[in-house]
Design an enzyme around this catalytic site. Structure first.
Site, mmCIF file in Angstrom:
data_model
loop_
_atom_site.group_PDB
_atom_site.id
_atom_site.type_symbol
_atom_site.label_atom_id
_atom_site.label_comp_id
_atom_site.label_asym_id
_atom_site.label_seq_id
_atom_site.Cartn_x
_atom_site.Cartn_y
_atom_site.Cartn_z
ATOM 1 N N HIS A 253 0.843 -1.190 0.000
ATOM 2 C CA HIS A 253 0.000 0.000 0.000
ATOM 3 C C HIS A 253 0.881 1.244 0.000
ATOM 4 C CE1 HIS A 253 -2.960 3.003 1.366
ATOM 5 N NE2 HIS A 253 -3.862 2.196 0.876
ATOM 6 N N GLU A 308 -7.970 -3.650 -0.781
ATOM 7 C CA GLU A 308 -8.529 -4.037 -2.077
ATOM 8 C C GLU A 308 -8.533 -5.548 -2.271
ATOM 9 O OE1 GLU A 308 -6.871 -2.131 -5.458
ATOM 10 O OE2 GLU A 308 -8.055 -0.317 -5.172
#
Length: 360
Positions: A253, A308
């Site tokens: 991330h 996600e």
């Protein structure tokens, strides 16, 4: 004066709404760790926390849920516009356009929680109506009896909604309600800082969220799960992909330098649903295999699952196609946008940054 391209690392506001601590992998809503809030409370309770600054009492929650649910219905003009929009218009543009019809000439400044509630409540209805209209199906009116997330799922498909799907999607939507001064939130605060109206502020945010660099979608993770579902040895297959230089989508991330706290919360929810959905089970299996291989091939990189990854598994489980990914993200982020708009209005100064001339 110093120049930070894209305003990177520039503090543009002080807030009590949330804290995003990327170095330590923490996300806090109003002083509460997201891991606890997202899994233990309903969408309505977390929205109440962000809008009012506190979790509701039992009596407050009953009144709040009833009031919130009453705003799910489209006005006649919103429904008419929805039916007149071109068939090929994308869902984010549909949301932006129909929300533009929600303005109330008598309500201008300052924005109120009641307005925020009204706009947030109606977004799932816009999405579900549009989805069914495009599919040539009769729309399913919202129900005031179901919770926010259950009502959304029911309007999309009709019939009885599985409890494990409600729980998984509700956790995801709680986790994505708010995430600091991101691009769309900044858009909303800039618009309201001119003393414009709340509808204009959220449509600014929707337009920003539409961009693929921001809203995006876990489509690549979906493709990975589809591929791995047909594989006998997931770990070996992943090792081959990584050694071939392929990027493993759903891991790592930009903000969080350690575990994404939102993925941890989603994983906890999925662990409680083991054996109840094949896609959720597959996601857990893939994560274990991927972390093992990444530690082996790229030691010390700290590449963990991001939000996600599990969002993709949830979307597969509830049979959402890619056209619903960013709109569903938008439906949850409406709470964060409006909370920031309300905060901006409390101590407002118009945003007016400088630019540096570098021409001839």
């Amino acid at each position: 004066m110093s120049f930070n391209k894209g305003l990177k690392e520039v503090i543009a506001a002080e807030t009590t709404i949330s804290e995003v601590d990327g170095s330590n992998g923490r996300l806090v809503y109003r002083g509460y760790e997201i891991r606890n809030i997202a899994t233990q409370y309903s969408f309505e309770e977390v929205a109440h926390l962000l809008w009012y600054g506190n979790l509701p009492s039992s009596n407050q929650l009953v009144r709040f849920k009833s009031n919130f649910a009453s705003y799910r219905f489209l006005s006649p003009i919103m429904e008419k516009v929805l039916h007149l929009l071109p068939q090929d218009m994308d869902m984010m543009s549909v949301i932006r356009t129909v929300l533009s019809c929600a303005g109330n000439p008598s309500v201008k400044w300052p924005p109120t929680v009641e307005e925020a509630m009204r706009l947030t409540a109606v977004v799932p209805t816009i999405i579900a109506y549009r989805k069914r209209i495009i599919a040539g199906k009769e729309v399913i009116p919202p129900s005031e009896l179901n919770g926010h997330v259950e009502n959304y799922l029911h309007m999309l498909d009709g019939g009885k909604v599985r409890q494990e799907h409600i729980r998984a999607l509700e956790t995801y939507m709680n986790l994505t309600m708010e995430h600091g001064m991101n691009a769309s939130t900044f858009s909303a605060r800039v618009t309201i800082s001119t003393e414009s109206d709340l509808v204009s502020a959220v449509t600014s945010a929707v337009g920003t969220m539409k961009g693929p660099l921001h809203g995006g979608a876990p489509s690549e993770v979906i493709l990975l799960l589809d591929e791995l579902r047909e594989v006998n040895d997931i770990e070996s297959h992943l090792r081959e992909k990584i050694m071939a230089g392929e990027k493993l989508m759903g891991f790592g991330h930009r903000v969080y330098k350690t575990h994404d706290p939102r993925s941890i919360a989603l994983k906890e929810t999925l662990l409680g649903l083991v054996g109840k959905d094949v896609w959720l089970d597959l996601a857990l299996e893939v994560e274990h295999a991927a972390i093992t291989v990444l530690e082996e091939v790229k030691p010390g990189r700290g590449l963990y699952t991001n939000v996600e990854f599990y969002a993709a598994a949830i979307m597969k489980a509830i049979n959402f196609d890619s056209s619903l990914f960013t709109p569903t993200f938008t439906a949850s982020r409406m709470v964060g946008w409006t909370a920031h708009v309300l905060e901006q209005a409390e101590d407002n100064v118009i945003y007016r940054p400088l630019s540096r001339y570098v021409g001839q």
